[in-house]
Scaffold this active site. Structure first.
Site, PDB file in Angstrom:
ATOM      1  N   LYS A 375       0.921  -1.254  -0.101  1.00  0.00           N
ATOM      2  CA  LYS A 375      -0.079   0.075  -0.011  1.00  0.00           C
ATOM      3  C   LYS A 375       0.762   1.386  -0.019  1.00  0.00           C
ATOM      4  CE  LYS A 375      -3.361  -2.338   2.847  1.00  0.00           C
ATOM      5  NZ  LYS A 375      -4.320  -2.401   4.216  1.00  0.00           N
ATOM      6  N   HIS A 376       0.340   2.273  -0.185  1.00  0.00           N
ATOM      7  CA  HIS A 376       1.139   3.621  -0.090  1.00  0.00           C
ATOM      8  C   HIS A 376       1.562   4.114   1.046  1.00  0.00           C
ATOM      9  CE1 HIS A 376       0.707   4.508  -4.565  1.00  0.00           C
ATOM     10  NE2 HIS A 376      -0.774   4.154  -4.528  1.00  0.00           N
ATOM     11  N   GLU A 377       2.962   4.458   1.110  1.00  0.00           N
ATOM     12  CA  GLU A 377       3.220   5.065   2.281  1.00  0.00           C
ATOM     13  C   GLU A 377       2.333   6.131   2.915  1.00  0.00           C
ATOM     14  OE1 GLU A 377       4.618   4.796   5.359  1.00  0.00           O
ATOM     15  OE2 GLU A 377       6.504   4.135   4.278  1.00  0.00           O
ATOM     16  N   ALA A 385       4.454   0.242  -3.440  1.00  0.00           N
ATOM     17  CA  ALA A 385       3.324   1.003  -4.238  1.00  0.00           C
ATOM     18  C   ALA A 385       3.866   2.448  -4.760  1.00  0.00           C
ATOM     19  CB  ALA A 385       2.088   0.922  -3.184  1.00  0.00           C
ATOM     20  N   ASP A 386       4.857   2.845  -3.962  1.00  0.00           N
ATOM     21  CA  ASP A 386       5.066   4.320  -4.314  1.00  0.00           C
ATOM     22  C   ASP A 386       6.125   4.397  -5.412  1.00  0.00           C
ATOM     23  OD1 ASP A 386       3.578   5.472  -2.063  1.00  0.00           O
ATOM     24  OD2 ASP A 386       5.135   4.835  -0.860  1.00  0.00           O
TER      25      ASP A 386
END
Length: 734
Positions: A375-377, A385-386
Site C-alpha cells: 500500500k502507499h506510504e 506501491a510508491d
C-alpha cells in the site's frame, strides 16, 4: 485499533453485560481471530465443554463437591484437552459418590501430570533452571479469572492481534495509550481504560485489538495520581493472543511490574508471499525450458509462418498512431517507406521497464494481498506501491524523445505532431475523469462529487507539457552526439524555472491556520498542532481552486495520522514535479538516440545520471526518512521523491538495457507484452476490476492468503491478455 471491551467485578454479576463497541453480543470465549464466519482458531478455554464453562460462575457462589471437581476439570482443560475431557467425564459419570478429598487429590494429580507432560513434550527434558521464565508466564496464564471466558472479545481483522490487559493496581484505574513507530511525531492515542482491581489477586480485565503492521509503544498511566506506571515497546504478531499483566512488583511496595505473555502464537502472515514466489519461480523455469525448444529451427520456422511477425513489428513501431487489425500497409507510400527505410529496431528494454511498472501498479491497485508494504506510504518514505507511477512517467518521457525523433525522420510536420499531442492529452484526461473516477464509490457520477485530478489526468498534463517542450526544440537528426544537454539548454532553463515555482509556492505561500512551508500530514502528526494542514500549500491550492468535494476523499495518511481534510496525491502543485520526472526520462531517451549502438557510452551515462541524482537526494533528505530538508514523499510528489525515483529508474534501465538489448540474456517476457499495450491494459484493469474472473466472492475476507491469491490471479490474467493481443496484432495507442 478496535474499541476495548472492559468489565468490572460488579458488571460480571449482571446477566446482560455487553462489550464496549462489540455490538452487544454475549461473550463466547477467547478467539485468536474474527471476521466472516468466525472461523478463527479457538483457545483451550473455548474448546472446553460447556459443562466447564459455568464452573467459574458457580465457584463464586461457594464451591461444592461437584463444582470443585468441574473447576479442576476446567483448569486441566487449559493445559491438555484430552486430560480435561477425561477429568470432566469422570466428574460427571463416575465421581458423584466419591469423597471430596479423593476427587481433589485426583484433580491435583491430573493437573501435575498435565504440566509435567507439557514440559517434557515442549523441551524433551525435565524442567531445569532455564525454564523459569516459561514457568512464570504459565503461572500468569493460570491466574486468569475463570469468568473471563464468558466475555465476547473484539473480532480481529487482518493486521491485528488480541491484547488482554489484567490490572491488579489497587489505587486507581489504568488508562492505556498506544503509538505506532511509523507515526512520526504523533500524539499517543487512547486505547482502553481498565478499572481498578477490586482486591488483591482479582485483576480487572480489558480486551482490545492492537495493530501488528509496525512496532508499537504502550503507555500505561494511573488515572488517580496522573503518573506513568510503565511503558512497553512491543511487536505484535497477526492474530496472536497476548496478555499484559500489571501487578505490584515482588520486591517493592509502590512499584509495579508489566509483563507481556503470549497466550496463543500469531500466524505467519508472510507465508503466502513465500509460496507465491516459489510458484512464479517454477513458472519462470518452465517458460525458460519452453523458450529453449522454441529456438530450435523446426519449431521456430513453424512459429514464424503462423505468427507473421513482420506485420506485428510494423504495428508496434507506430509510436503515436492508433493501429488496428484493419489497417493495411499495401498503399504505395507505405510500401515505399517499408522498402527504402531499414526496419527500426525497437528497444525492448523500454517496453519491459514500462511493463514491470504497469504490472506492479495493477497488483497494487487490486489490493496487493492487503499487505501494508503493498500500500502507499502514509506520509514520508517509500513502499513498493510508491515506486511504479513515477517509473511509468519516466518511461513516458523516454518514449516521447524516441517517438518524436522517429516521426520527424519520416517527414511528419511539427504541426501535425502538435495536433496528435493535443488529442492524446485530451483523451487521457477525459478517460481519467469519466471512466476511472474513484468517486464512483460515493454514488452515481455527478458534478457534486466528481474527482477532477487523477492518475491519467496527471499523465495527460505531463505528456502535454513535456511533448510540446520537446517538439519545439526537436531535431530530425542530432547534429552532435556530444551535445545532448548543451544543445537543448532552453529546455533546461524552462524546467529549472518550473521547479523554482514549485519551491517558492511550497515554502513561501501563506496558508491560513498553518505554518508557512509546512510539509507534514496534519491530523495527529507534529504532536497535533496542525490537524487541518495536510499537505501544506499543495493541499490548500487544491481545496481552494478545485473544491474539497472534487479531490480525493480517502488519502493514505487518513488511517495512521487521522487526517481531517481531503487531500489529493495527484493534485495541481505535484504535477510540476511529475513534469520534471518525465523530462528526466526524456534525457534517458536522448542518450539512447545520440549514442545509438554505443552500448558502453549509453550505460556509462545512465550510471552517471543515477549517481548524480542519488547525491542530490541524499542532500535533500539528509539520508533520513523524516529529518531532511525535503523528505521523500509520494503524496506531495516532492522534488526529493522525483530525484530518488529517477535514480532508481536510471539504474534499472541500465540493467534492463544490458540484459535485454545488449547481452540479450532476457527477452523481457512476460513484462514486454503489457508494456506494448499499456493504455489498454491500464484502462481495462480499472473498468473490469469488480468482474469475474478478476474478482470473486471470498470465504474469509480477513485472510491475506485469499486476497493475495485473487490479486495475483487478476494481475496474471492481464499479462496473458496482453500476450494474446500482441500475437493477434491488436494495439491501442491513443
Amino acid at each position: 485499533m478496535a474499541e476495548a471491551a472492559t468489565t468490572t467485578a460488579a458488571q460480571r454479576k449482571e446477566a446482560g453485560e455487553a462489550a464496549a463497541g462489540s455490538g452487544g453480543a454475549e461473550w463466547g470465549g477467547l478467539r485468536s481471530r474474527g471476521g466472516g464466519g468466525g472461523q478463527g482458531e479457538r483457545t483451550c478455554v473455548e474448546r472446553a465443554p460447556r459443562a466447564e464453562a459455568g464452573a467459574g460462575a458457580r465457584a463464586r457462589a461457594g464451591p461444592g463437591p461437584r463444582e470443585g471437581g468441574r473447576a479442576a476439570a476446567a483448569a486441566a482443560a487449559c493445559r491438555e484437552p484430552r486430560a480435561a475431557a477425561a477429568a470432566a467425564a469422570l466428574d460427571d459419570d463416575n465421581m458423584v459418590g466419591w469423597p471430596w478429598d479423593a476427587r481433589k487429590a485426583l484433580g491435583v494429580a491430573l493437573l501435575v501430570a498435565t504440566v509435567l507432560s507439557a514440559a517434557l513434550l515442549a523441551r524433551g527434558e525435565l524442567p531445569g533452571p532455564d525454564t523459569q521464565e516459561q514457568e512464570r508466564q504459565q503461572q500468569l496464564q493460570e491466574q486468569q479469572p475463570r469468568d473471563f471466558n464468558k466475555r465476547k472479545l473484539p473480532e480481529l481483522k487482518m493486521d491485528q492481534a488480541l491484547l488482554i490487559i489484567h490490572n491488579e493496581f489497587l489505587h486507581g484505574d489504568l488508562n492505556v495509550y498506544w503509538l505506532s513507530d511509523h507515526c512520526y511525531q504523533c500524539l499517543y492515542q487512547f486505547l482502553v481504560s481498565v478499572p481498578v482491581s477490586p482486591k488483591p489477586g482479582h485483576p480487572s480485565i480489558a480486551a482490545v485489538a492492537v495493530s501488528t503492521q509496525h512496532p508499537v509503544t504502550l503507555l500505561l498511566n494511573d488515572t488517580l495520581e496522573k503518573k506513568e506506571i510503565c511503558r512497553i515497546h512491543y511487536i505484535f504478531g497477526e492474530f496472536g493472543n497476548y496478555s499484559l499483566w500489571v501487578k505490584p512488583h515482588y520486591g517493592g511496595i509502590n512499584q509495579m511490574s508489566c509483563d507481556m505473555v503470549i497466550n496463543e502464537n500469531p500466524i505467519n502472515s508472510n507465508l503466502p508471499i513465500y509460496i507465491a514466489f516459489l510458484v512464479y519461480i517454477a513458472i519462470i523455469i518452465s517458460s525458460s525450458v519452453g523458450n529453449f525448444f522454441v529456438k530450435l529451427d523446426p519449431v521456430r520456422n513453424w512459429l514464424y509462418k503462423k505468427m507473421n511477425p513482420r506485420e506485428t513489428d510494423r504495428l508496434i513501431n507506430s509510436e503515436l498512431g492508433s493501429p488496428t487489425r484493419a489497417e493495411s500497409y499495401s498503399s504505395d507510400l507505405q510500401v515505399e517507406a517499408w522498402r527504402l527505410t531499414p526496419p527500426v529496431h525497437r528497444l525492448r528494454s523500454l517496453d519491459t521497464f514500462r511493463g514491470i511498472s504497469l504490472i506492479i501498479m495493477i497488483f497494487v491497485n487490486y489490493g496487493g494481498g492487503k499487505y501494508w508494504f503493498f500500500k502507499h506510504e502514509s506520509w514520508n518514505g517509500l513502499t513498493v506501491a510508491d515506486l511504479v507511477f513515477p517509473w511509468f512517467v519516466f518511461i513516458m518521457g523516454s518514449s516521447i524523445a524516441l517517438s518524436l525523433s522517429s516521426m520527424l525522420r519520416r517527414g511528419c510536420s511539427k504541426w501535425k505532431l502538435l495536433g496528435k499531442i493535443l488529442w492524446r492529452s485530451f483523451l487521457l484526461c477525459v478517460i481519467g475523469v469519466l471512466i476511472m473516477n474513484p468517486n464512483y464509490c460515493l454514488g452515481p457520477l455527478s458534478w457534486d462529487k466528481l474527482r477532477i485530478p487523477g492518475v491519467l489526468q496527471r499523465l495527460g498534463l505531463t505528456y502535454l507539457v513535456v511533448a510540446v517542450l520537446e517538439l519545439l526544440f526537436a531535431k530530425a537528426v542530432p547534429e552532435n552526439s556530444t551535445m545532448d544537454i548543451i544543445s537543448y539548454w532552453p529546455q533546461w532553463i524552462f524546467i529549472l524555472m518550473l521547479e523554482a515555482v514549485w519551491v517558492c509556492v511550497t515554502f513561501l505561500l501563506p496558508v491560513p491556520g498553518c505554518p508557512t512551508g509546512y510539509l507534514g500530514p496534519g491530523g495527529i502528526g507534529d504532536f497535533g498542532k496542525y490537524p487541518n494542514c495536510t499537505g501544506g500549500a499543495a493541499g490548500y491550492i487544491d481545496r481552494l481552486l478545485l473544491g474539497e468535494d472534487h479531490i480525493y476523499q480517502h488519502p493514505s495518511p487518513n488511517v495512521l495520522y487521522h487526517t481531517k481534510v481531503a487531500y489529493d496525491p495527484e493534485g495541481l502543485l505535484g504535477t510540476i514535479n511529475s513534469i520534471v520526472m518525465a523530462f528526466l526520462g526524456v534525457q534517458a531517451g536522448k542518450i539512447l538516440l545520440f549514442y545509438k549502438d554505443q552500448h558502453k557510452q549509453i550505460m556509462l551515462r545512465f550510471l552517471l545520471w543515477s549517481a548524480m541524482l542519488a547525491i542530490i537526494s541524499g542532500v535533500l533528505t539528509k539520508f533520513s526518512q523524516n529529518e531532511g530538508f525535503i523528505p521523500v514523499n509520494k503524496n506531495l510528489w516532492s522534488i526529493s521523491y522525483v530525484t530518488t525515483l529517477s535514480f532508481f529508474a536510471f539504474l534499472l534501465l541500465l540493467f534492463m538495457y544490458f540484459l535485454v538489448d545488449v547481452a540479450r540474456l532476457w527477452s523481457g517476457a512476460p513484462f514486454f507484452y503489457p508494456g506494448m499495450n499499456s493504455i489498454l491494459v491500464y484502462v481495462g484493469h480499472e473498468v473490469f476490476e469488480n468482474y469475474f474472473p478478476f474478482q470473486w466472492k471470498m470465504e474469509d475476507h480477513q485472510s491475506h492468503k485469499e486476497h493475495l491469491t485473487q490479486n495475483l490471479v487478476a494481475t496474471s490474467l492481464w499479462v496473458v491478455i496482453a500476450y494474446v493481443l500482441y500475437w493477434k496484432r491488436i494495439f491501442w495507442k491513443i
